[in-house]
Design a protein around this motif. Structure first.
Motif, PDB file in Angstrom:
ATOM      1  N   ALA A 192       0.808  -1.248  -0.141  1.00  0.00           N
ATOM      2  CA  ALA A 192       0.111   0.125   0.347  1.00  0.00           C
ATOM      3  C   ALA A 192       1.457   0.973   0.125  1.00  0.00           C
ATOM      4  N   MET A 193       2.111   1.178   0.800  1.00  0.00           N
ATOM      5  CA  MET A 193       2.617   1.728   0.899  1.00  0.00           C
ATOM      6  C   MET A 193       3.135   2.726  -0.913  1.00  0.00           C
ATOM      7  N   LEU A 194       4.068   1.224  -1.230  1.00  0.00           N
ATOM      8  CA  LEU A 194       4.380   1.461  -2.541  1.00  0.00           C
ATOM      9  C   LEU A 194       3.982   2.050  -3.992  1.00  0.00           C
ATOM     10  N   GLU A 195       2.389   1.539  -3.519  1.00  0.00           N
ATOM     11  CA  GLU A 195       0.799   2.195  -4.057  1.00  0.00           C
ATOM     12  C   GLU A 195       0.685   3.802  -4.397  1.00  0.00           C
ATOM     13  N   SER A 196       0.882   4.030  -3.103  1.00  0.00           N
ATOM     14  CA  SER A 196       0.921   5.669  -2.640  1.00  0.00           C
ATOM     15  C   SER A 196       1.949   6.786  -2.884  1.00  0.00           C
ATOM     16  N   ILE A 197       2.844   6.176  -3.577  1.00  0.00           N
ATOM     17  CA  ILE A 197       3.788   7.320  -3.559  1.00  0.00           C
ATOM     18  C   ILE A 197       4.693   6.260  -5.610  1.00  0.00           C
ATOM     19  N   GLY A 198       3.793   5.824  -5.940  1.00  0.00           N
ATOM     20  CA  GLY A 198       3.442   5.674  -7.498  1.00  0.00           C
ATOM     21  C   GLY A 198       4.060   4.178  -7.827  1.00  0.00           C
ATOM     22  N   VAL A 199       5.153   3.561  -7.232  1.00  0.00           N
ATOM     23  CA  VAL A 199       6.178   2.600  -7.612  1.00  0.00           C
ATOM     24  C   VAL A 199       5.153   1.260  -8.517  1.00  0.00           C
ATOM     25  N   PRO A 200       5.020   1.142  -9.192  1.00  0.00           N
ATOM     26  CA  PRO A 200       4.942  -0.406 -10.000  1.00  0.00           C
ATOM     27  C   PRO A 200       4.945  -1.337  -9.294  1.00  0.00           C
ATOM     28  N   LEU A 201       3.861  -1.981  -8.524  1.00  0.00           N
ATOM     29  CA  LEU A 201       4.439  -3.443  -8.535  1.00  0.00           C
ATOM     30  C   LEU A 201       4.566  -4.671  -9.178  1.00  0.00           C
ATOM     31  N   GLU A 202       4.366  -4.695 -10.087  1.00  0.00           N
ATOM     32  CA  GLU A 202       4.403  -5.201 -10.641  1.00  0.00           C
ATOM     33  C   GLU A 202       6.326  -5.758 -11.359  1.00  0.00           C
ATOM     34  N   LYS A 203       6.997  -4.138 -11.122  1.00  0.00           N
ATOM     35  CA  LYS A 203       8.433  -4.874 -11.211  1.00  0.00           C
ATOM     36  C   LYS A 203       9.503  -4.763  -9.823  1.00  0.00           C
ATOM     37  N   LEU A 204       8.986  -5.742  -8.937  1.00  0.00           N
ATOM     38  CA  LEU A 204       8.872  -5.983  -7.830  1.00  0.00           C
ATOM     39  C   LEU A 204       9.029  -7.266  -6.925  1.00  0.00           C
ATOM     40  N   ARG A 205       9.428  -7.834  -6.795  1.00  0.00           N
ATOM     41  CA  ARG A 205       9.735  -9.153  -6.461  1.00  0.00           C
ATOM     42  C   ARG A 205       9.897 -10.128  -5.149  1.00  0.00           C
ATOM     43  N   PHE A 206       8.579 -10.303  -4.432  1.00  0.00           N
ATOM     44  CA  PHE A 206       7.800 -10.677  -3.006  1.00  0.00           C
ATOM     45  C   PHE A 206       8.785 -11.587  -2.058  1.00  0.00           C
ATOM     46  N   VAL A 207       9.720 -12.095  -1.441  1.00  0.00           N
ATOM     47  CA  VAL A 207       9.172 -12.995  -1.210  1.00  0.00           C
ATOM     48  C   VAL A 207       9.792 -13.091   0.754  1.00  0.00           C
ATOM     49  N   ARG A 208       9.295 -14.376   0.762  1.00  0.00           N
ATOM     50  CA  ARG A 208       9.157 -14.731   2.079  1.00  0.00           C
ATOM     51  C   ARG A 208      10.617 -15.307   3.313  1.00  0.00           C
TER      52      ARG A 208
END
Length: 527
Positions: free
Chosen positions: A103-119
């Protein structure tokens, strides 16, 4: 369409506003050949707050520079760090972090599809990773492991073995995430140098390390999840944001340890490339700054007033927080937030509430004790034994405090000194002057009576929180109710040690910079 940035432009974007880079030559050589692979990790412990916008804005820079960015939700690290995240809450907190960081990344206009999320637990429980943990533990000394985690892992009197494993796991993450670089705060530096020393011993490459400065919190010290007054929560209401910013340390002309200015520099400017100071026409009207240095210069020269700066940050910050608040206003995420961070006083499912039947905890974290700077000292007009002081505790206006120190401390010794002030007593009139706090002092036991104001460590800022060792968390009472006698009950166990350190039940009074003390009254009381 803008042309793709070259290696030098990418380097500038990647490194701007950083405090330090380890491996600059390697970074440039990679950029000349291909895109940089980088990761940022966050342990899923306390609730993320607005300081998390600092790494988020750098992640935006990395993406603009064409980097391949991985975000690691370090759930296992959260448990290893003195069990900051209990095992039964680990999954819930990791899910909360995933939702709020996105939600923070979206609020500053960062496209999530360019990121990799890992646990972390996606790979840290594998056979290969576990074997590497054992291999690493066979070459790492206890001294190096403890030293590496000193700024990051919670330091306690009897440390757990898990805290010693923490730096090794963070080092191995670089190899298992297949990255060229790791990004973090400068408080991670010892872990980064630990990784550079030990990864090659397992046959793995040394990585590049990029470090952000530590951004001061609203009280002037590090912004921390465990220090309520130092941070603004991402889901705080607008009125709470206003209240916390109003109390924020922002001394006129002072650009050191100024959390409000730092937030503008490290978050608002990189996102918008400008900042607008909002003010009434009679004070010059709105002014747009396109370079942070110009704003800092005007603030240092007191062209910009702290009140206008805070109001302008409040408007800009709420624009960032509004979409996050909106996202978390749905029933599912409200439920997730409550489950991941349950209120300690709530009864467990199936249990009856004991709110009214059990006595409330009388613990030191209920006291709002802060470092104060004495701005002025005058004799009370109607009492020979009393001073009337103006004391800066990091709020918009200094507090008026009446102290019975005339016979013990000369006026000139109080002027401009740092003191320790209890700030949440109910204001009380003393011979016609309302006192808004109590200066805490050491007192001798025998006669003749001697009194010395407690001394915060050198380098502290007005408004910095003072806490008792082991009671860093928790929010102080808004106001101590006189009938409850919370302060009086706690004060009964206040004392001065043989080393002249202020203590409660043999636990030291502390700030971020060390112990609170007095000059000479060993074995004395505190009042």
């Amino acid at each position: 369409m803008e042309p793709a940035p070259g290696p030098q432009e990418k380097y500038q974007l990647i490194t701007r506003n950083l405090q330090e880079v380890l491996g600059e030559e390697k970074l440039m050589s990679i950029l000349k050949e291909r895109e940089l692979k980088i990761y940022w990790g966050t342990a899923t412990t306390g609730k993320p707050h607005v300081a998390y916008f600092v790494p988020m804005s750098k992640i935006a820079d990395f993406l603009k520079a064409g980097c391949e960015v991985t975000i690691l939700f370090a759930d296992l690290h959260a448990y290893l760090d003195n069990m900051k995240a209990p095992w039964e809450l680990l999954e819930l907190r990791t899910r909360y972090y995933e939702q709020v960081i996105k939600a923070m990344l979206e609020s500053i206009g960062v496209p999530l599809e360019k990121l990799r999320f890992v646990r972390g637990t996606d790979y840290q429980l594998s056979k290969e990773y576990t074997l590497d943990v054992y291999r690493l533990s066979s070459v790492v000394t206890q001294h190096d492991a403890k030293k590496a985690g000193a700024e990051v892992v919670k330091q306690v009197e009897h440390p757990l073995l898990s805290g010693l494993l923490y730096p090794g796991l963070q080092a191995l993450d670089e190899e298992y995430l297949k990255v060229d670089a790791q990004f973090g705060g400068v408080d991670q530096r010892k872990i980064f140098t630990f990784a550079e020393k030990y990864l090659p011993s397992l046959g793995y490459a040394k990585r590049v390390h990029l470090m952000n400065p530590m951004v001061p919190g609203l009280t002037g010290s590090k912004m921390s999840s465990s220090e309520e007054d130092s941070k603004i929560d991402l889901l705080d209401r607008k009125e709470d944001v206003k209240k916390k910013l109003k109390k924020a340390f922002c001394e006129p002309g002072n650009v050191e340890n100024n959390g409000v200015l730092s937030f503008i520099k490290h978050v608002l400017f990189p996102l918008k490339s400008e900042f607008v100071v909002l003010r009434e026409e009679k004070w010059g009207g709105n002014k747009t700054y396109t370079a942070y240095e110009a704003l800092e210069k005007d603030f240092a020269e007191q062209v910009v007033h702290p009140g206008d700066l805070k109001n302008s940050v409040e408007v800009a910050l709420n624009k960032l927080l509004d979409p996050i608040r909106e996202k978390f206003n749905c029933p599912e995420l409200k439920k997730l937030s409550s489950a991941a961070y349950p209120t300690p006083s709530k009864a467990k499912p199936g249990e009856k509430s004991t709110k009214n039947s059990e006595p409330e905890d009388v613990i030191p974290s209920r006291l709002d004790i802060r470092v104060g700077k004495v701005i002025s000292v005058e004799k009370h007009p109607d009492a020979d034994s009393l001073y009337v002081e103006k004391i800066d505790v990091g709020e918009a206006e200094p507090r008026t405090v009446v102290s019975g120190l005339v016979h013990f401390v000369p006026k000139e010794q109080l002027q401009d000194r740092l003191v320790v002030l209890l700030c949440n007593l109910k204001p009380q009139k003393m011979r016609g002057v309302e006192s808004q706090g109590m200066v805490l002092c050491a007192s001798s036991v025998g006669e003749p009576r001697q009194v010395e104001p407690l001394d915060p460590p050198a380098g502290c800022c007005a408004g910095e929180r003072v806490y008792v060792e082991g009671y860093e968390g928790g929010e102080p009472d808004e106001e101590l109710k006189p009938k409850k006698k919370v302060f009086e009950k706690l004060q009964a166990d206040f004392c001065i040690s043989e080393d002249c350190v202020a203590q409660w039940k043999q636990r030291n009074f502390l700030t971020k910079l060390g112990s609170v003390s007095c000059k000479s009254l060993r074995g004395g009381s505190i009042s």
